[in-house]
Design a protein around this motif. Sequence first.
Motif, short mmCIF file in Angstrom:
data_model
loop_
_atom_site.label_atom_id
_atom_site.label_comp_id
_atom_site.label_asym_id
_atom_site.label_seq_id
_atom_site.Cartn_x
_atom_site.Cartn_y
_atom_site.Cartn_z
N LYS A 7 3.52 -1.32 0.91
CA LYS A 7 2.36 -1.10 1.90
C LYS A 7 1.18 -0.90 1.27
O LYS A 7 0.99 0.23 0.23
CB LYS A 7 2.60 -0.08 3.02
N LEU A 8 0.14 -1.86 1.26
CA LEU A 8 -1.27 -1.23 0.72
C LEU A 8 -1.99 -0.82 1.94
O LEU A 8 -2.09 -1.55 2.97
CB LEU A 8 -1.91 -2.50 0.15
N GLN A 9 -2.68 0.44 1.85
CA GLN A 9 -3.51 0.85 2.96
C GLN A 9 -4.64 1.33 2.43
O GLN A 9 -4.50 1.82 1.48
CB GLN A 9 -2.54 2.14 3.60
N PRO A 10 -5.65 1.26 3.37
CA PRO A 10 -7.11 1.58 2.82
C PRO A 10 -7.12 3.21 2.67
O PRO A 10 -6.38 4.08 3.36
CB PRO A 10 -7.89 1.23 4.19
N CYS A 24 -12.53 -4.71 3.53
CA CYS A 24 -11.15 -4.09 4.11
C CYS A 24 -10.42 -4.91 4.79
O CYS A 24 -11.16 -5.52 5.91
CB CYS A 24 -11.59 -2.71 4.70
N GLY A 26 -7.58 -3.78 5.91
CA GLY A 26 -6.52 -2.94 6.83
C GLY A 26 -5.12 -2.88 6.05
O GLY A 26 -5.17 -3.18 5.07
N GLU A 27 -4.14 -2.56 6.70
CA GLU A 27 -2.75 -2.45 6.11
C GLU A 27 -2.27 -3.74 5.87
O GLU A 27 -2.16 -4.76 6.71
CB GLU A 27 -1.91 -1.53 6.94
N ILE A 29 1.34 -5.49 4.03
CA ILE A 29 2.87 -5.17 3.58
C ILE A 29 3.03 -6.53 2.75
O ILE A 29 3.00 -7.65 3.16
CB ILE A 29 3.93 -5.31 4.53
N TYR A 74 -7.78 1.32 -2.13
CA TYR A 74 -6.58 0.95 -1.57
C TYR A 74 -5.45 1.86 -2.22
O TYR A 74 -5.60 1.94 -3.39
CB TYR A 74 -6.36 -0.26 -1.63
N THR A 75 -4.41 2.43 -1.41
CA THR A 75 -3.31 3.17 -1.98
C THR A 75 -2.15 2.22 -1.67
O THR A 75 -1.97 1.48 -0.83
CB THR A 75 -2.93 4.72 -1.62
N SER A 82 12.35 -1.21 5.15
CA SER A 82 10.94 -1.83 6.18
C SER A 82 11.35 -2.85 6.84
O SER A 82 10.22 -3.10 7.73
CB SER A 82 10.01 -2.43 4.78
N GLY A 95 0.23 -8.43 7.84
CA GLY A 95 -1.09 -7.96 7.77
C GLY A 95 -2.00 -9.21 7.94
O GLY A 95 -1.50 -10.30 7.87
#
Length: 104
Positions: A7-10, A24, A26-27, A29, A74-75, A82, A95
């Motif tokens: 998951k890449l999330q802001p 951005c 958003g999230e 996957i 992003y993290t 999942s 996403g």
Amino acid sequence: MKMGIYKLQPLAEPTDSNWDRAPCHGEVIVRALSPADARIVASEAEPDFLETDALPGDGVSTRFASAFRDDKLYTVVGMKDSGFPEDGQRAVLSGRISNVLKTT
């Protein structure tokens, strides 16, 4: 090769000035080989200048400027259970990646 679900999330606040250079989304996957590959998979889903009639400012691609590749924006988090299969191609699984290029 074994794939993982990420998951890449802001990470940055919406008011962070770093968002001025990349949108951005958003999230998101993705299925990828590693956390670093997850950033690449997500950035490859973004539009590139080569896919439009615009001209790039640097070189022939804008993929390097993706917010997904910036660890301040992003993290990347590995996901267990999942609901998505780990088997399959590298891909965005969930996403919405905006199809709008950021302009100045």
